[in-house]
Write an enzyme that holds these catalytic residues in place. Sequence first.
Site, PDB file in Angstrom:
ATOM      1  N   PHE A 182       0.840  -1.106   0.065  1.00  0.00           N
ATOM      2  CA  PHE A 182       0.165   0.016  -0.031  1.00  0.00           C
ATOM      3  C   PHE A 182       0.851   1.159   0.110  1.00  0.00           C
ATOM      4  CE2 PHE A 182      -2.520   3.162   1.637  1.00  0.00           C
ATOM      5  CZ  PHE A 182      -3.621   3.056   1.115  1.00  0.00           C
TER       6      PHE A 182
ATOM      7  N   THR B 118       7.169  -3.089  -1.057  1.00  0.00           N
ATOM      8  CA  THR B 118       8.588  -3.736  -1.001  1.00  0.00           C
ATOM      9  C   THR B 118       9.608  -2.946  -1.709  1.00  0.00           C
ATOM     10  OG1 THR B 118       7.825  -5.922  -1.351  1.00  0.00           O
ATOM     11  CG2 THR B 118      10.114  -5.579  -2.073  1.00  0.00           C
TER      12      THR B 118
ATOM     13  N   ASN C 226      -2.573  -7.829  -9.122  1.00  0.00           N
ATOM     14  CA  ASN C 226      -1.756  -6.830  -9.338  1.00  0.00           C
ATOM     15  C   ASN C 226      -0.552  -7.447  -9.956  1.00  0.00           C
ATOM     16  OD1 ASN C 226       1.126  -6.417  -7.664  1.00  0.00           O
ATOM     17  ND2 ASN C 226      -0.145  -7.454  -6.336  1.00  0.00           N
ATOM     18  N   ARG C 227       0.284  -6.841 -10.813  1.00  0.00           N
ATOM     19  CA  ARG C 227       1.322  -7.285 -11.212  1.00  0.00           C
ATOM     20  C   ARG C 227       2.448  -5.793 -11.384  1.00  0.00           C
ATOM     21  NH1 ARG C 227      -1.658  -8.538 -15.746  1.00  0.00           N
ATOM     22  NH2 ARG C 227      -2.166  -6.771 -17.331  1.00  0.00           N
ATOM     23  N   MET C 228       2.419  -5.407 -10.042  1.00  0.00           N
ATOM     24  CA  MET C 228       3.105  -3.908  -9.926  1.00  0.00           C
ATOM     25  C   MET C 228       4.538  -4.072 -10.262  1.00  0.00           C
ATOM     26  SD  MET C 228       0.424  -1.946  -9.265  1.00  0.00           S
ATOM     27  CE  MET C 228       1.121  -0.350  -8.699  1.00  0.00           C
ATOM     28  N   GLY C 229       5.165  -5.384  -9.837  1.00  0.00           N
ATOM     29  CA  GLY C 229       6.595  -5.221  -9.986  1.00  0.00           C
ATOM     30  C   GLY C 229       7.592  -4.468  -9.231  1.00  0.00           C
ATOM     31  N   PHE C 230       7.070  -4.250  -7.901  1.00  0.00           N
ATOM     32  CA  PHE C 230       7.992  -3.599  -7.105  1.00  0.00           C
ATOM     33  C   PHE C 230       8.391  -2.140  -7.399  1.00  0.00           C
ATOM     34  CE2 PHE C 230      10.300  -7.719  -5.035  1.00  0.00           C
ATOM     35  CZ  PHE C 230       9.022  -8.008  -4.677  1.00  0.00           C
TER      36      PHE C 230
ATOM     37  N   SER D 112       6.726 -12.669  -4.000  1.00  0.00           N
ATOM     38  CA  SER D 112       5.986 -12.015  -4.908  1.00  0.00           C
ATOM     39  C   SER D 112       6.080 -12.697  -6.248  1.00  0.00           C
ATOM     40  CB  SER D 112       6.405 -10.512  -5.233  1.00  0.00           C
ATOM     41  OG  SER D 112       5.852  -9.991  -6.317  1.00  0.00           O
TER      42      SER D 112
ATOM     43  N   ASN E  52       5.605 -11.343  -9.262  1.00  0.00           N
ATOM     44  CA  ASN E  52       5.802 -10.267 -10.240  1.00  0.00           C
ATOM     45  C   ASN E  52       7.173 -10.098 -10.369  1.00  0.00           C
ATOM     46  OD1 ASN E  52       2.945 -10.242 -10.593  1.00  0.00           O
ATOM     47  ND2 ASN E  52       2.792  -8.888  -8.767  1.00  0.00           N
ATOM     48  N   THR E  53       8.127 -10.709  -9.918  1.00  0.00           N
ATOM     49  CA  THR E  53       9.477 -10.565 -10.214  1.00  0.00           C
ATOM     50  C   THR E  53      10.326 -11.616 -10.773  1.00  0.00           C
ATOM     51  OG1 THR E  53       9.936  -8.611  -8.553  1.00  0.00           O
ATOM     52  CG2 THR E  53      11.764  -9.772  -9.327  1.00  0.00           C
TER      53      THR E  53
ATOM     54  N   LYS F  62       8.824 -13.312   4.271  1.00  0.00           N
ATOM     55  CA  LYS F  62       7.347 -13.498   3.913  1.00  0.00           C
ATOM     56  C   LYS F  62       7.315 -14.641   2.829  1.00  0.00           C
ATOM     57  CE  LYS F  62       3.526 -10.721   2.239  1.00  0.00           C
ATOM     58  NZ  LYS F  62       3.120  -9.372   2.149  1.00  0.00           N
TER      59      LYS F  62
ATOM     60  N   THR G 224       0.572 -14.963   4.169  1.00  0.00           N
ATOM     61  CA  THR G 224       1.066 -15.183   2.887  1.00  0.00           C
ATOM     62  C   THR G 224       0.948 -13.971   2.117  1.00  0.00           C
ATOM     63  OG1 THR G 224      -0.811 -15.957   1.987  1.00  0.00           O
ATOM     64  CG2 THR G 224       0.411 -17.724   3.261  1.00  0.00           C
ATOM     65  N   ASN G 225       1.752 -14.110   1.095  1.00  0.00           N
ATOM     66  CA  ASN G 225       1.758 -13.171  -0.106  1.00  0.00           C
ATOM     67  C   ASN G 225       0.623 -13.599  -1.046  1.00  0.00           C
ATOM     68  OD1 ASN G 225       2.751 -10.910  -2.032  1.00  0.00           O
ATOM     69  ND2 ASN G 225       4.814 -11.389  -1.086  1.00  0.00           N
ATOM     70  N   THR G 226       0.612 -12.659  -2.180  1.00  0.00           N
ATOM     71  CA  THR G 226      -0.693 -13.042  -3.270  1.00  0.00           C
ATOM     72  C   THR G 226      -0.395 -14.451  -3.878  1.00  0.00           C
ATOM     73  OG1 THR G 226       0.752 -11.925  -4.923  1.00  0.00           O
ATOM     74  CG2 THR G 226      -0.888 -10.588  -3.570  1.00  0.00           C
TER      75      THR G 226
ATOM     76  N   GLY H 120      -6.901 -12.033   2.509  1.00  0.00           N
ATOM     77  CA  GLY H 120      -8.391 -12.112   2.657  1.00  0.00           C
ATOM     78  C   GLY H 120      -8.925 -11.798   3.909  1.00  0.00           C
TER      79      GLY H 120
END
Length: 355
Positions: free
Chosen positions: A67, A89, A114-118, A181, A183-184, A215, A243-245, A298
């Site tokens: 966030f 992150t 999300n696929r923000m990618g840090f 994550s 996404n990396t 994590k 957990t993570n996503t 969740g």
Amino acid sequence: MYRLLFSLVLSRMDPEDAHHLAFRVIRMLPALGFGRLVELATRPDPSLAVHALGRRFASPFGVAAGFDKDGFAVRGLGNLGFGHVEVGTITAVAQPGNERPRLFRLVRDRALVNRMGFNNGGADAAVGRLSRLARRSHRPVLGVNIGKSRVTAVEDAVADYERSARVLAPFADYLVVNVSSPNTPGLRGLQELDALAPLLEAVRAIAGTTPLLVKIAPDLADDEVVRICELVTRLGLDGIIATNTTISRDGLTASAAEVERIGAGGLSGAPLAARSMEVLRLVRANVPAGLCVISVGGVETAEDVQARLDAGATLVQGYSAFIYRGPLWARQVNRGLARIRRSSGRSDVAAPAGA
């Protein structure tokens, strides 16, 4: 009121644009002098305080990493009633993240992809903000979540994490190694024990007296979770965040076409709740009673948070439901926890294993 605002305005905006708008408002609360006024309505009941990781948490409920990626809104989030804020992150090298669009709502499922990618400004840029925060007495507990820079090869990951830890650990109340994550590229492979053990040993040596947690992903097999628990115990780490996503799309009510349109990314929110709870119970059963276990995934209501505490969580984090519940979310959860405590005659909101 917020439900109407979300339905008529925010839900029609690009999710990332809506996030930035809300983020700016939260960030400005203390700057405009409204923070303490807001706190009069959001301050957690003193009975909710939890002592963990050498710190006093005003509430067991906090904001998960993602966030506030760079530590700009920690004080504002504390004003809203969150007992801790995990920033990040953060990576050693600043990076813009993946191309937009990269954040998607699944409203009927109360979920996000999300696929923000840090995306973040890097460890060096965060130092000034975090050092100023660390000196403040009136703030929530500050966690700092670090991950591998995208430009860093997997075989060089240890040095990359070491650089971030060296810069950021002095200003964190606790430090988190994020190896989960989706996404990396290559990041989740670091959860394999042969890679994870030297990584955690190296970061622990640099973190010094700063509590260190790792994590993990919900997509690990149960036996992999148990082996990580054994490693964390053997290395003497301070905790696990579970957990993570997830990369799973099981159980969604969204159409297959919508899921395909959104594409890759980590799923968070209500569909993750069941697996997150399973991993929490598995972790708690395989680590010492005094180890800090932070449950995330969740969680939306006070009853959800209490269920995690009863299952052995020391602390609980949320993020996705913030989008659907609005700025008074932490207040709702904290008031609900206090009400549960009073109605059940509990002396503590946390179960004995997580106290």
